[in-house]
Design a protein around this motif. Structure first.
Motif, PDB file in Angstrom:
ATOM      1  N   CYS A   1      41.413  35.690  42.984  1.00 15.58           N
ATOM      2  CA  CYS A   1      42.455  35.592  44.006  1.00 15.58           C
ATOM      3  C   CYS A   1      43.863  35.662  43.412  1.00 15.58           C
ATOM      4  CB  CYS A   1      42.275  34.313  44.814  1.00 15.58           C
ATOM      5  SG  CYS A   1      42.049  32.825  43.838  1.00 15.58           S
ATOM      6  N   VAL A   2      44.030  35.286  42.154  1.00 18.53           N
ATOM      7  CA  VAL A   2      45.339  35.408  41.514  1.00 18.53           C
ATOM      8  C   VAL A   2      45.718  36.882  41.389  1.00 18.53           C
ATOM      9  CG1 VAL A   2      46.646  34.990  39.396  1.00 18.53           C
ATOM     10  CG2 VAL A   2      45.111  33.225  40.288  1.00 18.53           C
ATOM     11  N   ALA A   3      44.783  37.695  40.911  1.00 18.64           N
ATOM     12  CA  ALA A   3      45.044  39.134  40.789  1.00 18.64           C
ATOM     13  C   ALA A   3      45.232  39.770  42.160  1.00 18.64           C
ATOM     14  CB  ALA A   3      43.887  39.808  40.041  1.00 18.64           C
ATOM     15  N   ASN A   4      44.482  39.303  43.166  1.00 19.70           N
ATOM     16  CA  ASN A   4      44.595  39.884  44.509  1.00 19.70           C
ATOM     17  C   ASN A   4      46.021  39.813  45.034  1.00 19.70           C
ATOM     18  OD1 ASN A   4      41.847  40.272  44.404  1.00 19.70           O
ATOM     19  ND2 ASN A   4      41.344  38.630  45.826  1.00 19.70           N
ATOM     20  N   THR A   5      46.624  38.641  44.909  1.00 17.00           N
ATOM     21  CA  THR A   5      47.984  38.468  45.422  1.00 17.00           C
ATOM     22  C   THR A   5      48.956  39.400  44.720  1.00 17.00           C
ATOM     23  OG1 THR A   5      47.502  36.151  45.925  1.00 17.00           O
ATOM     24  CG2 THR A   5      49.822  36.785  45.811  1.00 17.00           C
ATOM     25  N   LYS A   6      48.828  39.514  43.416  1.00 16.34           N
ATOM     26  CA  LYS A   6      49.729  40.396  42.667  1.00 16.34           C
ATOM     27  C   LYS A   6      49.485  41.854  43.025  1.00 16.34           C
ATOM     28  CE  LYS A   6      50.295  37.133  38.859  1.00 16.34           C
ATOM     29  NZ  LYS A   6      50.098  36.846  37.414  1.00 16.34           N
ATOM     30  N   MET A   7      48.219  42.224  43.240  1.00 15.27           N
ATOM     31  CA  MET A   7      47.915  43.596  43.648  1.00 15.27           C
ATOM     32  C   MET A   7      48.652  43.956  44.929  1.00 15.27           C
ATOM     33  SD  MET A   7      43.811  43.658  42.890  1.00 15.27           S
ATOM     34  CE  MET A   7      43.503  45.184  43.789  1.00 15.27           C
ATOM     35  N   LEU A   8      48.593  43.059  45.905  1.00 16.22           N
ATOM     36  CA  LEU A   8      49.241  43.337  47.189  1.00 16.22           C
ATOM     37  C   LEU A   8      50.754  43.359  47.058  1.00 16.22           C
ATOM     38  CD1 LEU A   8      49.336  43.703  50.251  1.00 16.22           C
ATOM     39  CD2 LEU A   8      49.076  41.211  50.476  1.00 16.22           C
ATOM     40  N   GLU A   9      51.314  42.336  46.445  1.00 16.24           N
ATOM     41  CA  GLU A   9      52.770  42.206  46.415  1.00 16.24           C
ATOM     42  C   GLU A   9      53.434  43.293  45.577  1.00 16.24           C
ATOM     43  OE1 GLU A   9      54.438  40.242  48.351  1.00 16.24           O
ATOM     44  OE2 GLU A   9      52.587  39.361  49.138  1.00 16.24           O
ATOM     45  N   ARG A  10      52.728  43.832  44.587  1.00 19.36           N
ATOM     46  CA  ARG A  10      53.317  44.840  43.710  1.00 19.36           C
ATOM     47  C   ARG A  10      52.986  46.264  44.153  1.00 19.36           C
ATOM     48  NH1 ARG A  10      51.715  41.830  37.951  1.00 19.36           N
ATOM     49  NH2 ARG A  10      53.114  40.011  38.225  1.00 19.36           N
ATOM     50  N   SER A  11      52.273  46.397  45.270  1.00 20.73           N
ATOM     51  CA  SER A  11      51.884  47.725  45.753  1.00 20.73           C
ATOM     52  C   SER A  11      52.697  48.087  46.988  1.00 20.73           C
ATOM     53  CB  SER A  11      50.391  47.748  46.094  1.00 20.73           C
ATOM     54  OG  SER A  11      50.155  47.075  47.324  1.00 20.73           O
ATOM     55  N   SER A  12      52.515  49.327  47.462  1.00 20.36           N
ATOM     56  CA  SER A  12      53.176  49.761  48.697  1.00 20.36           C
ATOM     57  C   SER A  12      52.353  49.439  49.933  1.00 20.36           C
ATOM     58  CB  SER A  12      53.439  51.272  48.636  1.00 20.36           C
ATOM     59  OG  SER A  12      52.210  51.978  48.500  1.00 20.36           O
ATOM     60  N   PHE A  13      51.152  48.875  49.771  1.00 22.97           N
ATOM     61  CA  PHE A  13      50.347  48.494  50.927  1.00 22.97           C
ATOM     62  C   PHE A  13      51.027  47.346  51.675  1.00 22.97           C
ATOM     63  CE2 PHE A  13      47.004  50.299  48.139  1.00 22.97           C
ATOM     64  CZ  PHE A  13      46.533  51.275  48.998  1.00 22.97           C
ATOM     65  N   THR A  14      50.991  47.423  52.989  1.00 20.80           N
ATOM     66  CA  THR A  14      51.564  46.345  53.794  1.00 20.80           C
ATOM     67  C   THR A  14      50.540  45.268  54.113  1.00 20.80           C
ATOM     68  OG1 THR A  14      51.086  47.572  55.834  1.00 20.80           O
ATOM     69  CG2 THR A  14      53.266  47.877  54.847  1.00 20.80           C
ATOM     70  N   GLY A  15      49.257  45.595  53.969  1.00 17.74           N
ATOM     71  CA  GLY A  15      48.203  44.622  54.223  1.00 17.74           C
ATOM     72  C   GLY A  15      47.045  44.812  53.276  1.00 17.74           C
ATOM     73  N   MET A  16      46.327  43.731  53.008  1.00 21.73           N
ATOM     74  CA  MET A  16      45.173  43.787  52.107  1.00 21.73           C
ATOM     75  C   MET A  16      44.145  42.791  52.605  1.00 21.73           C
ATOM     76  SD  MET A  16      45.167  43.154  47.993  1.00 21.73           S
ATOM     77  CE  MET A  16      43.702  42.795  47.039  1.00 21.73           C
ATOM     78  N   GLU A  17      42.889  43.227  52.665  1.00 26.74           N
ATOM     79  CA  GLU A  17      41.810  42.374  53.148  1.00 26.74           C
ATOM     80  C   GLU A  17      40.743  42.213  52.070  1.00 26.74           C
ATOM     81  OE1 GLU A  17      41.954  40.813  55.997  1.00 26.74           O
ATOM     82  OE2 GLU A  17      43.780  41.835  56.670  1.00 26.74           O
ATOM     83  N   VAL A  18      40.355  40.966  51.838  1.00 23.40           N
ATOM     84  CA  VAL A  18      39.236  40.635  50.962  1.00 23.40           C
ATOM     85  C   VAL A  18      38.325  39.733  51.780  1.00 23.40           C
ATOM     86  CG1 VAL A  18      38.499  39.566  48.809  1.00 23.40           C
ATOM     87  CG2 VAL A  18      40.700  40.759  48.918  1.00 23.40           C
ATOM     88  N   SER A  19      37.098  40.126  51.996  1.00 22.86           N
ATOM     89  CA  SER A  19      36.238  39.415  52.939  1.00 22.86           C
ATOM     90  C   SER A  19      35.610  38.178  52.318  1.00 22.86           C
ATOM     91  CB  SER A  19      35.134  40.346  53.449  1.00 22.86           C
ATOM     92  OG  SER A  19      34.110  40.498  52.478  1.00 22.86           O
ATOM     93  N   PHE A  20      35.034  37.326  53.188  1.00 23.01           N
ATOM     94  CA  PHE A  20      34.302  36.155  52.692  1.00 23.01           C
ATOM     95  C   PHE A  20      32.997  36.572  52.030  1.00 23.01           C
ATOM     96  CE2 PHE A  20      33.283  36.529  57.275  1.00 23.01           C
ATOM     97  CZ  PHE A  20      31.905  36.676  57.225  1.00 23.01           C
ATOM     98  N   GLY A  21      32.578  37.827  52.207  1.00 22.52           N
ATOM     99  CA  GLY A  21      31.369  38.329  51.561  1.00 22.52           C
ATOM    100  C   GLY A  21      31.668  39.333  50.468  1.00 22.52           C
ATOM    101  N   ALA A  22      32.845  39.210  49.827  1.00 27.28           N
ATOM    102  CA  ALA A  22      33.277  40.241  48.878  1.00 27.28           C
ATOM    103  C   ALA A  22      32.328  40.403  47.702  1.00 27.28           C
ATOM    104  CB  ALA A  22      34.681  39.914  48.369  1.00 27.28           C
ATOM    105  N   SER A  23      31.736  39.321  47.207  1.00 27.05           N
ATOM    106  CA  SER A  23      30.803  39.419  46.086  1.00 27.05           C
ATOM    107  C   SER A  23      29.409  39.732  46.619  1.00 27.05           C
ATOM    108  CB  SER A  23      30.826  38.129  45.268  1.00 27.05           C
ATOM    109  OG  SER A  23      30.565  37.002  46.087  1.00 27.05           O
TER     110      SER A  23
END
Length: 593
Positions: free
Chosen positions: A333-355
């Motif tokens: 989840c630490v990398a997820n936040t940085k991925m979103l904030e440093r990208s041009s995507f306005t939204g990012m979804e990671v599901s409760f079943g991601a693994s």
């Protein structure tokens, strides 16, 4: 249309153990780990549960016989009524040819190649092939399934379909990254109008798996791979960002097309030697906290750098605004936040079943056909078993010599009484409704506490969870209140603990138990629609204390699955220093002994 999705192999542990020495901590690296089942009826997932919750064997890779039986029984459906059985691995003859070619084209000596071909051949014939999967299902269920009803779904596609379905089925760019699929470890592309377009040149072979490399560093630091990576992620926050990273200099090669190559040997002794040389380590240093922090920071930085490299290519290839990120690496989840904030995507979804629990859902979604879900539909992780008052009373009576209980008249009274207990230093086991699906406790099988208590993390880690003192906890907060307490960036909600946010400065002293050492928190946001009981408790607690959130950690101890049944909850309650247990409307206390 009724579709049953499932993940797990009866002979996985035996074959991987005998053929490849996968025992001890290596048992978590098996194909089929996180075995689970999910049932989909007319395009809606109505039931899903991990096998571990019922068998009580953590991260089991076994055929999910208990999970399948529960999913069917929960809605009164028999196997003869199921239209399709979907399985999230497709080791087709073409894939088998690739496996053979990889062995033959390797640098192994001739005798080692023959040995590898023999072991891989036995694994394929006895476990991975379509015939073996079909035979496993028939033998474990006792049901002669029509062979044409068995649908084998490529593993990464199952991950993608799980994320796409739970995000509503709309158009999105996607990245899937995990330990391994059939032959790859990462793919990315676009999903438009239900059609998947892979950026094939960007696919990463499983021999260069970023998740496996992170898992090997997890093992190097003395933890369990494919299980304890979140410990490494948490440790990384104790040190400053690295000025230079030997992993990026000597292990990782980034390619212009957005892919990458990782050079880490498979043999445990060989990669321990490599890491010792990279990190200036040895067996004694690996036990030292400061050394672990340094290595964890380098591993975390590697993940962030590599995924940022992938996203640069993905954003150049897609003009879509939303990113779906699935696979085991999406739990970082630490990398997820940085991925979103440093990208041009306005939204990012990671599901409760991601693994890998989620691939049971994803396989079912693929077989049923991905559909856009109505805007009013509630996406819920609460898909597992629930227990009525009769079952709960029966369990309580079995432990009547050890516990006493009081039944509250209604949900409002339960919330008020629990808020009263949590206002002090009490730790409460909270057991409500249907069990959550996925690796996170999301408020139905949770241990809750007051984050205003400065040493509450130590109390729970040492006296309740029996785990390392450096481990942080996740605060749960009403969605409407979250932006006031946390710096949410591009996110407006985070219902599945898959993103990390800074705690606003004015709240850090008010909720010290919710702040990690770097001032961040992996939050869970809650609204009335998704979890009314937890939302009601949060309102009652805030009204009583003026504290805007609660600490939420999984209802289990280290090494055990999250509790599922009332009996599981009582066993965990009695084996720990949890002060009170709230099961449905029953408030339970230990008898004085």
């Amino acid at each position: 249309m009724i579709v049953l999705g499932y993940n797990g192999f009866t002979r996985g542990a035996e074959l991987f153990g005998r053929l490849f020495g996968a025992t001890g901590v290596g048992r978590n690296l098996l194909v089929g780990h996180d075995a689970a089942a999910a049932l989909m009826i007319d395009g809606e997932v109505v039931a899903a549960v991990e096998e571990e919750r019922l068998s009580r064997v953590k991260k089991t890779s076994d055929f999910p016989a208990h999970a399948i039986e529960w999913c069917l029984d929960s809605v009164g459906v028999g196997l003869d009524q199921v239209d399709v059985v979907a399985f999230p691995w497709r080791f087709s003859p073409t894939v088998a040819e690739e496996m053979i070619a990889q062995i033959c084209g390797s640098d192994l000596p001739v005798t080692a190649k023959f040995d590898s071909l023999r072991r891989t051949g036995e694994l394929y014939t006895d476990m991975l092939s379509r015939e073996a999967v079909y035979s496993d299902f028939v033998q474990r269920t006792g049901y002669e399934l029509d062979p044409d009803k068995l649908s084998l779904v490529p593993h990464h596609l199952a991950h993608l379909m799980c994320g796409a379905y739970l995000a509503g089925g709309g158009d999105a760019a996607f990245l899937v990254s995990d330990g391994r699929a059939e032959t790859l470890s990462s793919v990315m592309g676009e999903l438009r109008n239900g059609v998947v377009r892979l950026l094939e040149d960007t696919a990463v072979d499983m021999s260069s798996s970023l998740a496996v490399t992170y898992g090997r560093i997890t093992r190097y630091l003395g933890f369990v791979p494919n299980n304890d990576e979140y410990k490494v992620m948490g440790l990384a926050a104790y040190g400053p960002p690295p000025r230079h990273n030997p992993l990026l200099e000597r292990v990782v090669r980034l390619h212009e097309n957005g892919s990458y190559t990782l050079s880490v040997p498979q043999d445990v002794q060989a990669y321990y030697a490599l890491f010792d040389s990279l990190f200036d380590g040895d067996s004694e240093k690996r036990e030292q906290f400061d050394f672990r922090v340094k290595v964890a920071g380098l591993a975390q930085h590697m993940v962030e750098a590599v995924t940022a490299h992938q996203l640069r290519t993905l954003t150049a290839a897609s003009n879509l605004d939303t990113l779906l990120f699935e696979g085991g690496l999406a739990l970082n989840c630490v990398a997820n936040t940085k991925m979103l904030e440093r990208s041009s995507f306005t939204g990012m979804e990671v599901s409760f079943g991601a693994s890998d629990p989620g691939v049971a859902i994803g396989a079912a979604v693929y077989a049923a056909g991905l559909r856009n879900r109505p805007a009013a539909a509630v996406t819920t992780p609460y898909l597992g078993p629930s227990y009525d008052a009769g079952h709960i009373r029966e369990a309580l009576e079995q432990y009547a010599d050890l516990v006493v209980w009081q039944e509250e008249p209604d949900a409002a009274s339960v919330a008020d009484r629990t808020a009263e207990l949590l206002a002090g230093t009490r730790v409460v086991g909270w057991f409500q409704g249907r069990a959550e699906f996925g690796p996170r406790a999301l408020g139905n099988r949770s241990i809750l506490a007051n984050p205003a208590i400065p040493d509450i993390k130590d109390i729970i880690n040492l006296r309740v969870k029996h785990r390392e003192p450096f481990r942080p906890f996740a605060p749960v907060v009403l969605e409407a209140e979250a932006p006031r307490v946390f710096e949410m960036g591009k996110k407006t909600s985070s219902p599945y603990m898959t993103f990390v946010f800074p705690v606003r400065q004015e709240y850090r002293e008010r909720i010290p138990g919710a702040c990690h050492v770097d001032g961040t928190a992996r939050i869970q946001t809650v609204d009335e629609r998704q979890n009314p009981h937890l939302a009601q408790l949060l309102r009652a607690f805030t009204a009583r204390t003026d504290v805007p959130c609660l600490l939420n950690t999984s209802f289990n101890v280290a090494g055990e699955p999250i509790v599922c049944s009332p009996r599981d909850a009582l066993e965990c309650f009695l084996a720990t220093e949890i002060d009170h247990l709230v099961i449905d409307r029953f408030v339970v206390t230990k008898r004085d002994r």
